[in-house]
Design a protein around this motif. Structure first.
Motif, PDB file in Angstrom:
ATOM      1  N   ARG A 191      -4.208   0.069 -14.617  1.00  0.00           N
ATOM      2  CA  ARG A 191      -3.071   0.400 -13.702  1.00  0.00           C
ATOM      3  C   ARG A 191      -2.303  -0.648 -13.975  1.00  0.00           C
ATOM      4  NH1 ARG A 191       0.658  -0.422 -11.739  1.00  0.00           N
ATOM      5  NH2 ARG A 191       1.601   0.561  -9.735  1.00  0.00           N
ATOM      6  N   LYS A 230      -7.060   4.142 -10.696  1.00  0.00           N
ATOM      7  CA  LYS A 230      -6.819   4.531 -12.227  1.00  0.00           C
ATOM      8  C   LYS A 230      -7.133   3.167 -13.071  1.00  0.00           C
ATOM      9  CE  LYS A 230      -2.454   5.312 -14.707  1.00  0.00           C
ATOM     10  NZ  LYS A 230      -0.996   5.327 -14.668  1.00  0.00           N
ATOM     11  N   TYR A 284       0.841  -1.257   0.094  1.00  0.00           N
ATOM     12  CA  TYR A 284      -0.011   0.140   0.099  1.00  0.00           C
ATOM     13  C   TYR A 284       0.917   1.373   0.091  1.00  0.00           C
ATOM     14  CZ  TYR A 284      -3.832   3.144   1.029  1.00  0.00           C
ATOM     15  OH  TYR A 284      -4.956   4.160   1.221  1.00  0.00           O
ATOM     16  N   GLU A 315      -8.121  -3.692 -11.065  1.00  0.00           N
ATOM     17  CA  GLU A 315      -8.039  -4.733  -9.910  1.00  0.00           C
ATOM     18  C   GLU A 315      -6.757  -5.921 -10.506  1.00  0.00           C
ATOM     19  OE1 GLU A 315     -10.568  -7.106  -6.712  1.00  0.00           O
ATOM     20  OE2 GLU A 315     -11.416  -6.010  -8.450  1.00  0.00           O
ATOM     21  N   ASP A 318       2.647   2.577  -6.339  1.00  0.00           N
ATOM     22  CA  ASP A 318       1.904   4.069  -6.534  1.00  0.00           C
ATOM     23  C   ASP A 318       0.265   3.484  -7.210  1.00  0.00           C
ATOM     24  OD1 ASP A 318       3.062   2.934  -8.806  1.00  0.00           O
ATOM     25  OD2 ASP A 318       2.877   4.893  -9.842  1.00  0.00           O
ATOM     26  N   ASP A 319      -0.571   4.444  -6.951  1.00  0.00           N
ATOM     27  CA  ASP A 319      -1.831   4.252  -7.472  1.00  0.00           C
ATOM     28  C   ASP A 319      -2.627   3.218  -6.874  1.00  0.00           C
ATOM     29  OD1 ASP A 319      -1.528   6.762  -9.127  1.00  0.00           O
ATOM     30  OD2 ASP A 319      -0.648   5.408 -10.817  1.00  0.00           O
ATOM     31  N   LEU A 320      -2.459   2.856  -5.680  1.00  0.00           N
ATOM     32  CA  LEU A 320      -3.382   1.752  -5.257  1.00  0.00           C
ATOM     33  C   LEU A 320      -4.316   2.602  -4.069  1.00  0.00           C
ATOM     34  CD1 LEU A 320      -0.846  -1.066  -3.899  1.00  0.00           C
ATOM     35  CD2 LEU A 320      -2.311  -0.806  -6.179  1.00  0.00           C
ATOM     36  N   ASN A 321      -5.401   1.976  -4.292  1.00  0.00           N
ATOM     37  CA  ASN A 321      -6.512   2.259  -2.873  1.00  0.00           C
ATOM     38  C   ASN A 321      -6.719   1.235  -2.090  1.00  0.00           C
ATOM     39  OD1 ASN A 321      -8.165   1.235  -5.115  1.00  0.00           O
ATOM     40  ND2 ASN A 321      -9.606   2.620  -4.331  1.00  0.00           N
ATOM     41  N   SER A 368     -12.600   2.125  -6.815  1.00  0.00           N
ATOM     42  CA  SER A 368     -11.642   1.291  -7.607  1.00  0.00           C
ATOM     43  C   SER A 368     -12.261   1.299  -9.018  1.00  0.00           C
ATOM     44  CB  SER A 368     -11.748  -0.036  -6.867  1.00  0.00           C
ATOM     45  OG  SER A 368     -11.075  -0.049  -5.679  1.00  0.00           O
ATOM     46  N   ASP A 396      -6.250  -3.090  -5.637  1.00  0.00           N
ATOM     47  CA  ASP A 396      -7.151  -2.307  -6.516  1.00  0.00           C
ATOM     48  C   ASP A 396      -6.518  -0.774  -6.603  1.00  0.00           C
ATOM     49  OD1 ASP A 396      -8.777  -4.270  -5.805  1.00  0.00           O
ATOM     50  OD2 ASP A 396     -10.261  -3.150  -4.701  1.00  0.00           O
ATOM     51  N   SER A 397      -6.936  -0.336  -7.639  1.00  0.00           N
ATOM     52  CA  SER A 397      -6.426   1.098  -8.193  1.00  0.00           C
ATOM     53  C   SER A 397      -7.699   2.093  -8.440  1.00  0.00           C
ATOM     54  CB  SER A 397      -5.405   0.984  -9.087  1.00  0.00           C
ATOM     55  OG  SER A 397      -5.143   2.279  -9.800  1.00  0.00           O
ATOM     56  N   ASP A 452       3.910  -5.504 -13.974  1.00  0.00           N
ATOM     57  CA  ASP A 452       3.393  -5.270 -12.467  1.00  0.00           C
ATOM     58  C   ASP A 452       2.769  -6.744 -12.290  1.00  0.00           C
ATOM     59  OD1 ASP A 452       3.432  -2.323 -12.128  1.00  0.00           O
ATOM     60  OD2 ASP A 452       1.895  -2.563 -13.703  1.00  0.00           O
TER      61      ASP A 452
END
Length: 160
Positions: free
Chosen positions: A138, A135, A43, A114, A47-50, A111, A132-133, A143
């Motif tokens: 993502r 974006k 987390y 994913e 970058d760009d994770l929620n 989100s 989850d992102s 990745d």
């Protein structure tokens, strides 16, 4: 935070994360402790994770485990949503737009993409690692490869 999407980093960024994760988990074998550390690590470093965390296999459904992010769905049946699809198929699910995924479960409406990696140890499903992102699109192939590698480090370092 490492910008894994910056030009020229690619899997090299995951090499650094792998070394950091191995050091972080060194000397501890407890599943809950390592899962909590791993989810916080992802987390804060990717970058760009929620949301980053675990759903654990409990008698044919997934039960919420350690995570970072907004409150989440507690139980997910195998075969339902992205996490359930990963659990049922035992295949990583990389979804560019979760809103277009059949049966998507919207635990957090922010989100948009994913990545869900099934966690297998000695041929049995332990659970899934869910990222989850907000974006769209993502998570790319690099990745997926890098995060699957990190999941492998977690599994080797952890009793489950």
């Amino acid at each position: 935070m490492i910008d894994l999407n910056a030009a020229g980093t690619g899997l090299g960024g995951y090499d650094l994360l792998a070394a950091q994760l191995e050091a972080l988990l060194s000397g501890e074998r407890d599943f809950i402790a390592n899962a909590a550390q791993f989810s916080a690590f992802l987390y804060n470093q990717v970058d760009d994770l929620n949301w980053a965390g675990f759903y654990l296999n409990r008698d044919g459904e997934l039960l919420l485990g350690p995570f970072q992010g907004q409150v989440a769905c507690v139980r997910i049946p195998f075969g339902r949503g992205v996490c359930g699809a990963a659990a049922a198929s035992l295949q990583t699910q990389r979804v560019e737009d979760v809103h277009a995924f059949p049966g998507h479960i919207a635990c957090d409406s922010a989100s948009n993409s994913e990545l869900v990696i099934p966690l297998l140890k000695d041929g049995r499903l332990i659970g899934v690692l869910d990222l989850d992102s907000p974006k769209l699109a993502r998570f790319g192939v690099e990745d997926q490869v890098g995060l699957e590698r990190l999941a492998g480090i977690f599994l080797r370092a952890t009793d489950c």
